[in-house]
Structures are given as C-alpha cells and as structure tokens.
Design an enzyme around this catalytic site. Structure first.
Site, PDB file in Angstrom:
ATOM      1  N   GLU A 134      26.115  90.505 -40.993  1.00  0.00           N
ATOM      2  CA  GLU A 134      25.903  90.115 -42.037  1.00  0.00           C
ATOM      3  C   GLU A 134      26.509  91.146 -43.348  1.00  0.00           C
ATOM      4  O   GLU A 134      26.540  92.959 -42.758  1.00  0.00           O
ATOM      5  CB  GLU A 134      25.253  89.872 -43.052  1.00  0.00           C
ATOM      6  CG  GLU A 134      24.141  89.904 -44.408  1.00  0.00           C
ATOM      7  CD  GLU A 134      22.826  89.524 -45.176  1.00  0.00           C
ATOM      8  OE1 GLU A 134      22.550  89.785 -44.301  1.00  0.00           O
ATOM      9  OE2 GLU A 134      23.228  88.773 -46.560  1.00  0.00           O
ATOM     10  N   MET A 192      17.584  93.500 -40.703  1.00  0.00           N
ATOM     11  CA  MET A 192      18.766  91.805 -40.589  1.00  0.00           C
ATOM     12  C   MET A 192      17.280  91.044 -40.362  1.00  0.00           C
ATOM     13  O   MET A 192      17.027  90.517 -38.878  1.00  0.00           O
ATOM     14  CB  MET A 192      19.803  92.381 -40.059  1.00  0.00           C
ATOM     15  CG  MET A 192      20.617  91.204 -40.262  1.00  0.00           C
ATOM     16  SD  MET A 192      21.728  90.804 -41.931  1.00  0.00           S
ATOM     17  CE  MET A 192      21.336  88.807 -40.940  1.00  0.00           C
ATOM     18  N   GLU A 193      18.000  89.913 -40.736  1.00  0.00           N
ATOM     19  CA  GLU A 193      17.229  88.694 -40.600  1.00  0.00           C
ATOM     20  C   GLU A 193      17.611  87.482 -40.145  1.00  0.00           C
ATOM     21  O   GLU A 193      17.440  86.280 -39.613  1.00  0.00           O
ATOM     22  CB  GLU A 193      16.216  88.094 -41.846  1.00  0.00           C
ATOM     23  CG  GLU A 193      17.892  87.076 -42.477  1.00  0.00           C
ATOM     24  CD  GLU A 193      18.252  88.078 -43.927  1.00  0.00           C
ATOM     25  OE1 GLU A 193      18.441  88.799 -43.647  1.00  0.00           O
ATOM     26  OE2 GLU A 193      19.013  87.466 -44.401  1.00  0.00           O
ATOM     27  N   ASN A 194      18.604  87.773 -38.710  1.00  0.00           N
ATOM     28  CA  ASN A 194      19.021  87.138 -37.946  1.00  0.00           C
ATOM     29  C   ASN A 194      18.197  85.846 -37.327  1.00  0.00           C
ATOM     30  O   ASN A 194      16.663  86.239 -36.922  1.00  0.00           O
ATOM     31  CB  ASN A 194      19.776  87.932 -36.373  1.00  0.00           C
ATOM     32  CG  ASN A 194      20.543  88.894 -36.886  1.00  0.00           C
ATOM     33  OD1 ASN A 194      21.353  89.380 -37.430  1.00  0.00           O
ATOM     34  ND2 ASN A 194      20.040  90.230 -36.436  1.00  0.00           N
ATOM     35  N   HIS A 226      12.491  85.526 -44.128  1.00  0.00           N
ATOM     36  CA  HIS A 226      14.345  84.582 -44.515  1.00  0.00           C
ATOM     37  C   HIS A 226      14.081  83.754 -43.523  1.00  0.00           C
ATOM     38  O   HIS A 226      15.177  82.984 -43.485  1.00  0.00           O
ATOM     39  CB  HIS A 226      15.240  86.576 -44.022  1.00  0.00           C
ATOM     40  CG  HIS A 226      15.239  86.686 -45.500  1.00  0.00           C
ATOM     41  ND1 HIS A 226      16.106  86.200 -46.348  1.00  0.00           N
ATOM     42  CD2 HIS A 226      15.936  88.217 -44.930  1.00  0.00           C
ATOM     43  CE1 HIS A 226      16.046  87.052 -47.472  1.00  0.00           C
ATOM     44  NE2 HIS A 226      16.353  88.607 -46.604  1.00  0.00           N
ATOM     45  N   GLU A 284      12.132  90.164 -43.901  1.00  0.00           N
ATOM     46  CA  GLU A 284      12.662  89.502 -42.854  1.00  0.00           C
ATOM     47  C   GLU A 284      12.025  88.228 -42.899  1.00  0.00           C
ATOM     48  O   GLU A 284      13.042  87.122 -42.393  1.00  0.00           O
ATOM     49  CB  GLU A 284      12.824  90.515 -41.861  1.00  0.00           C
ATOM     50  CG  GLU A 284      13.820  91.911 -42.338  1.00  0.00           C
ATOM     51  CD  GLU A 284      14.651  91.950 -43.121  1.00  0.00           C
ATOM     52  OE1 GLU A 284      15.605  90.979 -43.049  1.00  0.00           O
ATOM     53  OE2 GLU A 284      14.624  93.211 -43.897  1.00  0.00           O
ATOM     54  N   GLU A 342      18.031  86.446 -51.686  1.00  0.00           N
ATOM     55  CA  GLU A 342      17.535  88.093 -51.532  1.00  0.00           C
ATOM     56  C   GLU A 342      16.546  88.108 -52.609  1.00  0.00           C
ATOM     57  O   GLU A 342      15.832  88.697 -52.482  1.00  0.00           O
ATOM     58  CB  GLU A 342      18.760  88.846 -51.823  1.00  0.00           C
ATOM     59  CG  GLU A 342      19.672  88.969 -50.587  1.00  0.00           C
ATOM     60  CD  GLU A 342      18.948  89.534 -48.912  1.00  0.00           C
ATOM     61  OE1 GLU A 342      17.687  90.192 -48.971  1.00  0.00           O
ATOM     62  OE2 GLU A 342      19.405  89.139 -47.969  1.00  0.00           O
ATOM     63  N   GLY A 399      18.012  98.207 -43.924  1.00  0.00           N
ATOM     64  CA  GLY A 399      16.621  98.789 -42.943  1.00  0.00           C
ATOM     65  C   GLY A 399      16.260  97.888 -42.397  1.00  0.00           C
ATOM     66  O   GLY A 399      15.961  98.301 -41.027  1.00  0.00           O
TER      67      GLY A 399
HETATM   68 ZN   LIG Z   1      16.658  90.606 -47.468  1.00  0.00          ZN
END
Ligand SMILES: [Zn+2]
Length: 854
Positions: free
Chosen positions: A126, A260-262, A298, A295, A317, A258
C-alpha cells in the site's frame, strides 16, 4: 500549483479498469540481488468498458525477462511506469497473460515493494508498491483471488490466505478472498513464532501467530492478548467474524509506517507490536493494543470492503480509526481516551488543516498518494463518522453498518456508497453533511450568549476559513452537544444535540430561575474551534461542576491557554484562581488518576503558537517556552506541601501490569515528579529512575531530568543498559532531542547523527532524531535557523534513499506562515533548497511545492 502539473491525478477522471482479473498466480524465486517473479494473470473483457481494450499494466524498476499471451511469447518493451499491450495483439474474450521479471530486494531502500530487513524478505504494497514487484493493474478496484508459490532457502515462507502445501525450500498459499494488490504480502526469513489460537463465534478454529526475530519471543504476549481482545470485540460490537484458518503477524525493524493490514498476514513495525515491562512504556502498550486492533479491524473495513480508488482512502481509514478508538474506549477509560484523541487531533490535524497542506477528508487530486496518508484522512475521517453517529443515533448507526457490510462485501466502494446506507436507514438527506468530506479547513464556531428575565439565548455562528483551492465555503452541518448548568451545579438542561447548519442561528431557553452556565460542544461533538468569551469565574465553575468529563477537562485547558497567552503577550502573572483550580483537580480522589494526569499537562508550545497566531499575534517561540516554564514552576510552588504525599500515593506496588488503572497512576506520579523537579533539582526524579522496575518510570524520570538540564548521568546509565536494544535506543535518541534546552538542540541532533547507532536507512531511528525536533518547538524554531537547516539537509539526504519517509517528515515546515518574517524566510529558503535538490522525488517534491504555494 498542482492543477497544472501533468502528473496530477483527478478523482473526476475515474473509470473502471479495462479488464476483469479472474485469478492471479504468482511464483517467487527469492534471491537478494536477483529475485525472479512469474505472474499469470487470468484476464477477461470488462463489460463496463465495451469494445476491445488495450491492456495497461503498472510496473516500476522491473527487469522484464519474458512476456506471453496464452502461452505465445510476445515482444513488448516496458516504459518508465509500466507495460502496454495493444488490443490488436490480444485475443478476443478471456486470455492468460504471463510475465517474468527480475528485481533486487537488497537494493530497495525505499521500503516499498519487496525489500530486505536484517536478512529477512518482506513487502509493503500500500498504496502503490505492488508495481515494484511485478507488472500488474495496481489499483484498489481490481480485486482477484491470489495463489502464491514461494521458493527460497529460508525456514519461514509466508503469504496471504491459507497455507496449502509446503516442502523443503518452498511453500504455497491460497487466499480465497478476492483482494486488490495493495493487500498482497510475502515474508521469508529466519523467524520464530509466538503461537496461540482463537475460536470464532461460529466455531471456526483460527491459528494465531506473531513472527519475530529469535530473541524477541518474550515481547509478544501483549500483542497476542490484544489481538484476541480485538477479535472478540469485533464479533460482539460489529458482528464481524474472522474468515481464514490462520492469522499471521510479522514484526519488521525497517518499516515506513506503523503497520499494514495485508489479508491474513499483517506486517508490523517492530515498535508497534513488541512490548515488555522493561522495554516498553505504558503509552507503548496502549499503542500496541490499538494498532493491533486497527489492523485486525481492517479485515472487514478495508479488506472485505475496500476503496474504489485512492481518493476514497478515508472510507477504510476514517472508519477503522473510529473503530479502534471505540475499542480502546471500551477497554480503557472512555473520557481519558476521548481527551487523548482530541489532543492528537488538535496537535496534528488542526495544524495541517490550518496550513498550506490543508486538504479535504476526501481529496479530489494528488500527485503522490503516499502524501495523503494524513491526519486529515485518518483522524478527521474518524471524527466525521463520530458526528454521523451522533446525528443518526446509535441504533441507526448499527443498522447502517449492517447494511454497509451486507451490500458492499467483496466490493471496492466509495464515500457515496457509505453515505447512501446512512441516508437509507435514517431517512435523512445527507447532502449538507457530505461537505465534511469535500471541504478542507477547521470550522470556527463562534458562541455568544444573552441572559434576561429567565431567558437564556445562545447564538451560534460558523466560519469556514479559506484553504488552498477552496476560497469560499457553504455552512456545514455541525452537531453541537450542549447542556446548561444551574448555580448549584445541577443540570437544568441535560445534554441535547443542536443540529447547527446555518451561518448563524439562535437557540432560546425560557423559564430558567437563574443564569445558567452553558457547557458547549460536550464530548467534543464536532471537530471545530470554539470561540467564546467566558469569564474566569465561569471557566472555574465548569472546571468544578461540569458533568461532562471532556468539557470539564476542556475548561481547565482553555483557562490554561488563556493564562499562558496573557503571560506571553502582556507579561501577566500566573493567576491564583487557575493554580487553585489545578490543585483541586490534581488532588481530587474521586477522579481517576489518568484523567488528573491529563488535566495537569499544560498546552504544548506548538499548541500555544497556533493559539496566539489565531488571536492575531506573531508567536515568539522563546517567549512561549519561558512562559510555560514559569507556569509549571508556579503550579509546583502552589502544590508544594502536598506533592510528595501524592507522589507516594501513586506508587503501584507489585509486578508490572500495563492495565489502564495502573498506567493512570504511573502517569499521575510522573506528572507530580515533573513538578517536584522544578523545586528539588530533580532529586525525587533521580531516585525514581534508580528505583524503577519498568520502562514507564525509568524513561519518564529520564525525560524529566533532561528537561531541567540534570539528565547527563542518567542518560549515560540508560545507554549502557539498553545499548543493544534497538527499540529502547530509539527512545534514547528521541528524548535527548525533544527535551534538549532550545539553544542546545541543534548540537544534540548533530552529535546524535554521528553516534554509531544512527542509521539513516532505518525509519524508526531517523524519526527518533528528526521527528523529535518537532516536539522541541523552541529548539526547532531557534532564531539562528539551525534547526531548519538541519532538517532540510537531512531530508535531502533521506529523499535519495526513502522518499516516502522524507516526504512525511517534511511537515516539520508546514506551519511556517505563523511565524515572524525572518523565520518565514528561513523556512521558505529551506523548502526552496529541497525543491532544487538533485534527484528530488515526486513525494518530497509535491510536499515542498504545496507548502510553498500556500
Ligand atoms: Zn489503517
């Protein structure tokens, strides 16, 4: 300036992708210098784009090895940003497009795409990192099923979804949920896991893992507990269940953000997941809990329902920040959380909204999307959802969310889709409310009051200041929560919500026995600046009697700001009423310690600079610093006889626990130690440092000692203890800059960049040194401009390695228009120098140009 730039991308230009992507198969053969990536894209015509279309794939910095369509080699030459294949060269109907490329993860210092950190491979896609891995339609509305094979001589090989097969040196993963490329992730390394499991509400067994470098296993328990709490909360509050058999979190030392929500494979900056009593503070523990939850949340708000295009970033977000704030508020103290969130909003978002970088929650153009991961999109985006909820009520909020999940699951959605479910469920017309998404700038709410013959009249006016590209604005719909308090402290009118949507409106309350004191914008019901002239007596009354915890705190805050402003501009003395009120609050045992600790914190110097600027003054950073010091001293003297007793009452005995109640006591104790240090030369703080059994107290005491110039011995001791601990050493770097005497700050920064532990390639370390300059307002704005020069020099160096982090950190200059002509000229010159630098990135170039354009 952006409007004329040929690289500018506009929301109004959106059109769907030329093709549908039915499935993608990726095969990685890992090598630090020459990783091979094979991609098989199963494509079909998109009925939304009639006629035979060209294929355009994004790709940057890729060495193309081969390309084939339906197995037949195709001779194509990529350009600087991708690969085009003319419609004439493609078959009719569906086809398979194959490419093989070579990339060099070890040379990737930008930390976007596939890169290496301490011998481990990891990804950050991202917003547009996937195009640095393979040729692909790298846009969020192209969602498809990913099958991934990883070949590499490393013990742990991870990707999204569920594991399907593995052998020596290879593993295969299959993600059944269609997703955009920005949610793709791959991790390969010599890692150890901290395992656990979770049973979902429908009985699905989910394996949970936190993967870390060997030696970090002892810092995972809190992250895991936070993950399980978040999974449970999302089931109970939003009815959202996890949807894979496995959920992996990986800690990475070199990371731009910080976390990442993969999908199914969250990648975290180490500092956002690792925590233990002797290495992390209470604030770190709270932050880990909140980021893990963010995360995880998400998975539904971002992954299952994603954004149609990057202009809709706030859709995922703003909503996910709102959800993580709710979560922390439920697990901890709601009033304390609200105050912390508003403090952060004012410090970062109001500052952004009032300067040259102001932009709407949903921007309508950009050059580099990485520059729009901002406080406005995140924090103001969350505030907008809070307002929407206040307007429609809790029941309709819940119904609207259910409808949103049911209707848009598996889709890439827009703000229009989001507002439509609220309009449908509540029957409201949200046209005016939508201005919160499209207009930049913080509204000013002007309050005037009248009292006569039992009638109280409240008049509200709103001003929407001009922002770049938006000179004039229509009034917004502002939810204003108010209550009226009678002379004996009773609520004569309990909290009610005024839906204020005009330029000016009066509200009348009749039949009152005595003049009430109004408590306005309770719970900070809208992200606005309130202008209201209130007597010291009324502020003190609200500080003592307001039943709304937020506004009670706000009364003290406003009083403190007004007093500081008078101390700076009129050389006023600290006001006895203020000191007495602060003392009453600090020693009020009916209030929770965390709340009292927040109440004792004076407004920051940056906040004071903004306040003075808004009131028509030119802020003098040195004068602000001196006044704040003087007020701290006056508070300490006022409370002197009782401080030691309060300090010892706030000792938390026994083993360390990061729970909110214990953390609150430690926060109040440190606040008291900060005051005591002004009286005893730091002896109590020094004692607290050497007695400390946890990082909160030892680090808190260190900061106090540095602030009064008595920290050198303790600083050396701290370094010796923690020199091998990268996360703790980040704190050691940052605190010296943040707490340096203003005139010494530039030298401290220069010295630290010479320290053997300084590494420009590690974003955490770079931020520790240069991000901390922003926390030292008077130091950064020293009259000789040394702070400006240093920041510009180092941003220019960093930009050649890591444009994204350089661009984000350039916001140190965003408030330049507030200051005197000399400082303005020096900051503008620093920005001009950045703009003229050799090899300037699109990221940093856009930021510097926007700041200069105003
Ligand atoms: Zn986020």
């Amino acid at each position: 300036m952006t409007a004329a730039d040929p690289r500018t991308i506009y929301l109004s230009d959106y059109q769907p992708y030329s093709h549908l992507l039915e499935q993608v198969e990726l095969c990685f053969h890992l090598d630090p210098a020459a990783t091979r990536v094979k991609a098989r894209l199963h494509m079909a015509p998109n009925p939304l784009r009639p006629g035979k279309q060209d294929v355009r794939l994004d790709g940057e910095g890729l060495k193309l090895i081969s390309c084939a369509v339906n197995g037949e080699a195709l001779n194509v030459v990529p350009d600087a940003t991708g690969l085009s294949i003319a419609a004439a060269r493609l078959p009719s109907g569906a086809f398979v497009l194959e490419t093989e490329v070579e990339i060099a993860p070890e040379d990737n210092t930008a930390l976007e795409g596939l890169y290496m950190s301490n011998g481990m491979y990891c990804t950050q896609c991202e917003a547009e990192g996937f195009r640095k891995i393979t040729f692909y339609p790298d846009r969020p509305d192209v969602m498809t099923r990913f099958k991934v094979r990883i070949e590499g001589d490393l013990p742990v090989l991870l990707s999204n979804g569920n594991p399907v097969a593995q052998g020596a040196d290879w593993a295969e993963w299959d993600d059944p949920w269609p997703k955009p490329a920005y949610l793709f992730a791959l991790v390969a390394g010599d890692l150890v896991n901290f395992p656990d499991h979770f049973t979902t509400m429908s009985g699905r067994e989910v394996a949970l893992n936190i993967w870390v470098r060997p030696g970090d296993e002892g810092r995972c328990a809190w992250g895991m507990a936070s993950l399980k709490a978040a999974m449970l909360w999302d089931e109970q509050v939003y009815g959202r269940e996890y949807d894979l058999d496995i959920f992996n979190i990986v800690a990475v030392d070199d990371f731009n953000m910080g976390a990442m929500e993969n999908k199914g494979l969250n990648i975290f900056n180490s500092k956002a997941v690792l925590a233990s009593a002797d290495t992390a503070t209470d604030d770190d523990f709270a932050r880990v809990e909140s980021i893990i939850a963010h995360e995880y949340f998400h998975n539904w708000t971002g992954n299952r329902i994603t954004c149609r295009d990057w202009f809709q970033l706030c859709l995922k977000e703003g909503l996910t920040v709102y959800r993580d704030q709710q979560f922390s508020s439920d697990l901890r103290s709601a009033p304390v959380k609200r105050i912390q969130d508003v403090l952060a909003l004012r410090a970062r978002q109001f500052r952004e909204d009032g300067g040259p970088l102001a932009h709407p929650v949903r921007p309508d153009h950009y050059i580099e999307i990485n520059n729009f991961y901002t406080a406005t999109v995140y924090e103001k985006g969350a505030e907008v959802i809070g307002m929407l909820r206040r307007l429609v009520g809790d029941a309709d909020y819940a119904r609207a969310l259910d409808l949103y999940f049911a209707r848009h699951d598996g889709q890439a959605a827009t703000i229009e889709d989001w507002l439509a479910v609220f309009a449908e469920v509540s029957g409201r017309d949200l046209t005016q409310f939508k201005l919160w998404y499209t207009q930049a700038g913080t509204p000013v709410l002007k309050v005037s009051e009248d009292w006569a013959d039992g009638r109280y009249t409240l008049t509200l006016e709103q001003e929407n200041p001009p922002t770049p590209g938006q000179p004039e604005k229509a009034p917004k719909l502002i939810p204003v929560a108010i209550g009226l308090i009678g002379p004996n402290g009773d609520e004569v009118v309990p909290t009610q919500l005024l839906e204020f949507g005009e330029a000016k409106h009066s509200y009348v309350y009749d039949g009152l026995g005595a003049r009430p004191v109004a408590s306005i914008l309770r719970g900070f019901s809208a992200p606005v600046i309130v202008e209201r002239s209130v007597s010291i007596e009324d502020r003190a009354f609200l500080l003592a009697h307001d039943s709304d915890a937020f506004n009670r705190w706000e009364a003290g805050r406003t009083l403190g700001k007004e007093l500081l402003a008078r101390m700076i501009t009129e050389a006023a003395e600290p006001l006895p009423e203020f000191l007495a009120a602060m003392e009453a609050l600090a020693f009020d045992d009916t209030l929770e310690p965390a709340y009292r600790a927040l109440a004792l914190r004076l407004p920051s110097e940056d906040d004071m600079a903004a306040t003075l600027f808004a009131a028509g003054h030119v802020p003098d950073p040195a004068a602000i610093h001196a006044a704040r010091d003087a007020l701290h001293l006056a508070m300490a003297q006022q409370m002197r006889p009782r401080l030691a007793a309060l300090e010892s009452a706030m000792h938390v005995p026994g083993a360390y626990s990061p729970d909110a109640a214990s953390a609150g006591k430690r926060a109040l104790r440190l606040g008291v130690l900060g005051l005591l240090a002004r009286l005893d030369g730091g002896s109590a703080a020094r004692e607290a440092y050497y007695d400390a059994s946890n990082m909160t107290e030892s680090f808190g005491a260190l900061a106090i000692l540095l602030e009064i110039g008595e920290g050198s011995t303790v600083l050396a001791d701290f370094e010796e203890k923690f020199q091998d601990d990268r996360l703790v050493m980040d704190k050691w770097f940052a605190v010296q800059v943040a707490c340096a005497k203003p005139e010494a700050m530039a030298d401290v920064v220069r010295d630290l960049t010479q320290h053997r532990g300084f590494d420009i390639k590690n974003p955490n370390r770079f931020r520790a040194v240069f991000g901390a300059m922003a926390a030292n307002h008077a130091g950064f704005h020293e009259a000789d401009g040394a702070g400006y020069d240093l920041l510009a020099d180092w941003l220019i160096k960093l930009d050649l390695l890591n444009p994204q982090t350089a661009a984000r950190m350039s916001t140190g200059f965003e408030s330049w228009p507030r200051y005197d002509i000399d400082r303005q000229e020096m900051m503008r010159a620093a920005l001009e120098r950045i703009l003229a630098s050799k090899g300037l990135s699109r990221d940093l170039g856009e930021m510097a140009a926007r700041m200069l354009a105003r």
